[in-house]
Design a protein around this motif. Structure first.
Motif, mmCIF file in Angstrom:
data_model
loop_
_atom_site.group_PDB
_atom_site.id
_atom_site.type_symbol
_atom_site.label_atom_id
_atom_site.label_comp_id
_atom_site.label_asym_id
_atom_site.label_seq_id
_atom_site.Cartn_x
_atom_site.Cartn_y
_atom_site.Cartn_z
ATOM 1 N N MET A 12 0.774 -1.191 0.054
ATOM 2 C CA MET A 12 0.106 0.057 -0.092
ATOM 3 C C MET A 12 0.673 1.471 0.076
ATOM 4 N N THR A 13 2.112 1.037 0.324
ATOM 5 C CA THR A 13 2.846 2.305 0.314
ATOM 6 C C THR A 13 3.572 2.461 -1.133
ATOM 7 N N HIS A 14 3.171 1.673 -1.915
ATOM 8 C CA HIS A 14 3.975 1.894 -3.506
ATOM 9 C C HIS A 14 2.686 1.498 -4.456
ATOM 10 N N LEU A 15 1.809 2.544 -4.437
ATOM 11 C CA LEU A 15 0.727 2.252 -5.410
ATOM 12 C C LEU A 15 1.126 2.514 -6.813
ATOM 13 N N GLY A 16 0.706 1.745 -7.646
ATOM 14 C CA GLY A 16 0.825 1.886 -9.207
ATOM 15 C C GLY A 16 -0.253 2.674 -9.783
ATOM 16 N N ILE A 17 -0.021 3.070 -11.056
ATOM 17 C CA ILE A 17 -0.870 4.165 -11.535
ATOM 18 C C ILE A 17 -2.247 3.565 -11.670
ATOM 19 N N THR A 18 -2.234 2.163 -11.902
ATOM 20 C CA THR A 18 -3.764 1.647 -11.775
ATOM 21 C C THR A 18 -4.594 1.737 -10.299
#
Length: 189
Positions: free
Chosen positions: A12-18
């Protein structure tokens, strides 16, 4: 109403663009739109933190009387100013001794940010060190409900009133500028 994020989940600390796009869509669809939407982000300079801050109508930096806290606050302000064009910040001083109103921290951050970043920093309020806050955390009960007369609860009420008095931004609308698509999907991709 409170929407809790997932605690202890590194992904959750590294969300992707999607994932960012999904959050944008979810908040855009809130009905009725809330009077205030407060997003508490982690300390640090991850793309996710910067995206939320850059898209917010107000950025409230929280700092305590600790050199690393003030350094982190300044570093975040520097990146938000240089990379995201944020020029105005609110400061909340936290965990302050009963004899301090946080003005010394405000003066330091204001002096360095106005000199080197050409930004403004408004001191929004001060939350004092309060044993009732620890009790509330231990019992997992809202401080303001369980101990409404405690120093920290009174300061939180004053903070809410200060937020209420903030002038509306000229570019605010519904949905609030909180999730500008270029921030959510472009700048931090």
């Amino acid at each position: 109403e409170v929407i809790f994020s997932c605690s202890g989940n590194r992904r959750m600390t590294h969300l992707g663009i999607t994932e960012r796009a999904a959050i944008v869509r979810a908040f855009d669809e809130l009905d009725p739109w809330p009077d205030y939407l407060l997003v508490d982000v982690a300390a640090g300079l991850s793309d996710d933190v910067l995206m939320f801050c850059a898209a917010a109508d107000e950025v409230i930096m929280v700092a305590c009387d600790d050199p690393s806290s003030m350094t982190d606050a300044y570093a975040t302000m520097k990146i938000l100013t240089m990379d995201c064009g944020v020029k105005d910040f609110q400061l909340l001083t936290n965990m302050m001794p009963p004899t301090s109103d946080g003005s010394r921290i405000h003066e330091r951050l204001l002096r360095v940010s106005s000199s080197y970043l050409n930004t403004t920093v408004n001191h929004l309020g001060n939350i004092p060190m309060d044993d009732y806050m620890r009790r509330a955390a231990r019992t997992q009960k809202p401080l303001i409900c369980e101990w409404p007369g405690s120093p920290a609860a009174l300061a939180i009420r004053a903070l809410a009133e200060a937020v209420e008095r903030l002038p509306a931004r000229a570019d605010m609308g519904r949905p609030v500028r909180f999730f500008l698509r270029q921030h959510a999907m472009g700048s931090f991709a």
